[in-house]
Design a protein around this motif. Sequence first.
Motif, mmCIF file in Angstrom:
data_model
loop_
_atom_site.group_PDB
_atom_site.id
_atom_site.type_symbol
_atom_site.label_atom_id
_atom_site.label_comp_id
_atom_site.label_asym_id
_atom_site.label_seq_id
_atom_site.Cartn_x
_atom_site.Cartn_y
_atom_site.Cartn_z
ATOM 1 N N SER A 76 0.398 5.340 0.837
ATOM 2 C CA SER A 76 -0.468 6.421 1.305
ATOM 3 C C SER A 76 -0.158 7.703 0.527
ATOM 4 N N VAL A 105 -3.018 -5.553 4.072
ATOM 5 C CA VAL A 105 -1.758 -4.930 3.653
ATOM 6 C C VAL A 105 -0.589 -5.520 4.433
ATOM 7 N N ALA A 133 0.832 -1.201 0.000
ATOM 8 C CA ALA A 133 0.000 0.000 0.000
ATOM 9 C C ALA A 133 0.863 1.245 0.000
ATOM 10 N N LEU A 152 -3.797 4.484 -1.326
ATOM 11 C CA LEU A 152 -4.568 5.084 -0.241
ATOM 12 C C LEU A 152 -4.547 6.601 -0.370
ATOM 13 N N VAL A 192 -2.331 -1.348 -3.548
ATOM 14 C CA VAL A 192 -3.503 -0.554 -3.223
ATOM 15 C C VAL A 192 -3.050 0.878 -2.950
ATOM 16 N N LEU A 245 3.461 -1.183 4.048
ATOM 17 C CA LEU A 245 2.883 0.137 3.811
ATOM 18 C C LEU A 245 3.979 1.157 3.595
#
Length: 254
Positions: free
Chosen positions: A5, A63, A3, A31, A29, A66
């Motif tokens: 951010s 996740v 992930a 974010l 993914v 990150l």
Amino acid sequence: MLAVSGASGHLGGLILRHLLGWVDASRVVALSRTPDRVPDLGIRTRAADFAAPDGLVRALDGVERLLLVSVDAITGRAPLHAAAIKAATKAGVGHIIYTSTTRAGDPGNPSAVAPDHHETERLLAASVPAFTSLRFNIWPETLTYMGIAQRAVAAGELPSNAGDGRVAYLTRDDSAAVAAAVLAEGGSKGELLEITGPAAVSDADLAAILAETSGRPVRHVPVAEAAPRLTAMGTPAPPAQAWAGGLAWGLKGI
């Protein structure tokens, strides 16, 4: 699952593009507080707000690693980072890679951004199973978005109090490439990585570069207090103080 951010921001978007050179989009993914602004790269997106930790826990479901892109602010970001770290721990994230600043933990670092980064690194070390801190040196783009470069060209001078200090500037895109590689490979656990550019340049060198690229004369002006001179040139107080304070320790004697 990996992930990122802040995926709708400048750095986050670049990281996503580099990451797709390492892993398939199905493993990623993105974010963001504004998921509709995330680049359309075939990557799934999830709404995630550091100020809404319950939703952030849900966004981090599944996740494994990150990439925590630091909040875009000069000060006051440590509480938001703390909330993100707590949510990631609760969600079972095993490894957090954090975008920090050069020499974040050095005593006496004059940079206004250093304390929040240092506090975030401390929280990571104390809270998560594994972390990596990417201590990026200064981006040359910083001089543009703070307006320092434009005003130097307009005034014909670049004032600074860095003396003979030199900085190995690192582009934002190169920073993104490093972040994507570490996220994809999952190495460097427990490390504080100082990441710099290929060559260290002085403020006199910067003035010469601005002159060459603009076609207008720009001279370096060494001064004891750079902030008042910059504000007199029209630079807003926060960027002027950041420049005078070194932006990061790198301006104070590398």
